[in-house]
Design an enzyme around this catalytic site. Structure first.
Site, PDB file in Angstrom:
ATOM      1  N   ASP A 219       0.658  -3.395  -3.422  1.00 49.17           N
ATOM      2  CA  ASP A 219       1.274  -4.115  -2.304  1.00 49.17           C
ATOM      3  C   ASP A 219       0.217  -4.750  -1.396  1.00 49.17           C
ATOM      4  OD1 ASP A 219       2.287  -1.673  -3.308  1.00 49.17           O
ATOM      5  OD2 ASP A 219       3.837  -1.555  -1.792  1.00 49.17           O
TER       6      ASP A 219
ATOM      7  N   ASP B   9      -0.580  -2.477   5.984  1.00 49.54           N
ATOM      8  CA  ASP B   9       0.647  -3.223   6.269  1.00 49.54           C
ATOM      9  C   ASP B   9       0.500  -4.173   7.445  1.00 49.54           C
ATOM     10  OD1 ASP B   9       2.257  -2.269   4.200  1.00 49.54           O
ATOM     11  OD2 ASP B   9       2.701  -0.426   5.289  1.00 49.54           O
TER      12      ASP B   9
HETATM   13  N1  GLY Z   1       5.191  -0.830   0.609  1.00 46.43           N
HETATM   14  C1  GLY Z   1       5.876  -1.991   0.270  1.00 46.43           C
HETATM   15  C2  GLY Z   1       7.014  -1.814  -0.641  1.00 46.43           C
HETATM   16  O1  GLY Z   1       7.775  -0.869  -0.528  1.00 46.43           O
HETATM   17  O2  GLY Z   1       7.195  -2.618  -1.477  1.00 46.43           O
END
Ligand code: GLY
Length: 408
Positions: free
Chosen positions: A191, A125
């Site tokens: 993601d 992230d």
């Molecule tokens: N981890 C990113 C999302 O919840 O989309």
């Protein structure tokens, strides 16, 4: 067959035209500007270490999260919203001072995230956190400004930090180091595609070729293992941590292992479109198209996905405005990489989705100071269901700005 497809496309274009016409990008940007000023007023005196994250359906004010922890994956979106809103030109007597208020706040929130570039990587992230804050700031600030140069150094540091999570054997970045035990191996989530932008950008800005190679390899490996035949995604791919062998795929934030988690799919569409922007490799363009087409073929009439398109409770379940915003945003870019009817189709669908998001059904307006309502964060965890969430707003305004840039 070709003629039938053309006829369907024409019908879709005509059906969507009336909705799209009612939607005005400048009106929506003015709305975002107003909501941001309202938020900043409510938040003052501002504590830059507290990031507006979400607002529940029955709440009126932002819930704040601690910016000083790498665990807050959404900490970059709010400064990103501010940088983008600050770039909107307005004609009003207070335009200059409003702009100063917004940009000062953008820089204030961004500065609090500097520490992330100078500690070992917590997880993938880091890309989300740095792209919204420092990269959006870098893009906003004038060339030659010392703050811009400082942001560049931070971004280059952060890219090197993110690259430490790359496992050469698996060929991907480890998304969640803390979850190796839980998944039984090196885990990579869809993601993670978004975070490759930090590596590509850094590589183009003095960070070295290896960052480009890591990002490209990650995108290729993800392409090989994450997708089903129809182009829908599995959220998580698990690899043997030592040999890199692909072990299995599984779900984490969607309905189940076979479902189509809408935001996960939106990350794929946005991610592969962005990777094509940097690489011009047609394999990535084809993957973006395939990811988009399966999603678009399943959308309800108003263009806003259910949180998971295979939730058996459809239509009696939640929509996800955040997935809609990410998809619309990506489609505007994708429409520029294809031609003819395909390009018109993507643009029409993006406008349709943005038009619905810009209707009273989805706009927060007087109800709360966010831009949008009705997003779903993490349904299996029972978290942020039917909320206003900062990343929905971030991709909504990014989409509006992209659309505006395309208009004559
Ligand atoms: N981890 C990113 C999302 O919840 O989309």
């Amino acid at each position: 067959m070709k003629r039938i497809l053309s006829a369907i496309l024409l019908l879709l274009l005509v059906a969507f035209e009336s909705i799209a016409q009612k939607f005005n990008v400048d009106t929506q940007l003015r709305y975002c500007h107003g909501q941001v000023l309202r938020s900043l007023k409510e938040l003052s005196p501002i504590d830059y270490t507290k990031i507006p994250r979400n607002i529940g359906a029955d709440e009126q004010h932002w819930n704040l999260r601690n910016a000083k922890t790498a665990e807050e994956w959404c900490s970059g979106f709010w400064p990103g919203i501010l940088w983008m809103t600050g770039s909107v030109i307005h004609e009003s007597p207070s335009a200059e001072s409003d702009k100063m208020t917004i940009i000062d706040a953008a820089a204030g929130y961004t500065a609090e995230l500097e520490f992330l570039a100078h500690q070992s990587a917590y997880d993938h992230d880091l890309g989300f956190q740095m792209i919204g804050s420092f990269l959006k700031g870098y893009e906003y600030l004038p060339e030659g400004s010392s703050l811009r140069e400082q942001y560049k150094k931070t971004l280059l540091n952060a890219a090197d930090t993110l690259a430490t999570l790359f496992n050469e054997k698996a060929g991907t970045i480890l998304s969640w180091p803390r979850n190796i035990g839980m998944f039984g191996g090196h885990n990579t989530i869809m993601d993670n595609m978004i975070n490759l932008e930090l590596l590509f950008w850094a590589s183009n800005n003095g960070g070295g070729r290896q960052l480009y190679d890591i990002a490209t390899k990650h995108a290729l490996t993800t392409m090989r293992h994450h997708f089903r035949k129809d182009g829908s995604i599995n959220h998580v791919a698990v690899y043997d941590i030592n040999t890199g062998k692909h072990l299995r795929n599984c779900n984490h934030q969607g309905f189940n292992d076979e479902s189509l988690w809408s935001r996960g799919q939106s990350w794929a569409i946005y991610g592969y479109t962005m990777v094509y922007r940097f690489t011009h490799d047609k394999r990535f363009l084809r993957q973006a198209i395939k990811s988009a087409d399966i999603m678009l073929s399943q959308l309800p009439d108003d263009g806003i996905p259910y949180w998971d398109m295979r939730d058996p409770k459809i239509p009696n379940t939640y929509r996800d405005a955040s997935a809609a915003a990410v998809i619309a945003d990506a489609l505007i870019e994708l429409s520029g990489y294809v031609t003819g009817k395909k390009s018109a189709y993507y643009m029409t669908m993006a406008e349709k989705m943005l038009a619905t998001l810009s209707s009273p059904e989805y706009l927060s307006e007087s109800k709360n100071p966010a831009f949008l309502m009705h997003s779903v964060g993490n349904w299996p965890a029972g978290s942020e269901i039917d909320y206003s969430i900062n990343y929905a707003d971030y991709y909504y305004i990014e989409a509006l700005l992209r659309l505006k840039a395309k208009q004559p």
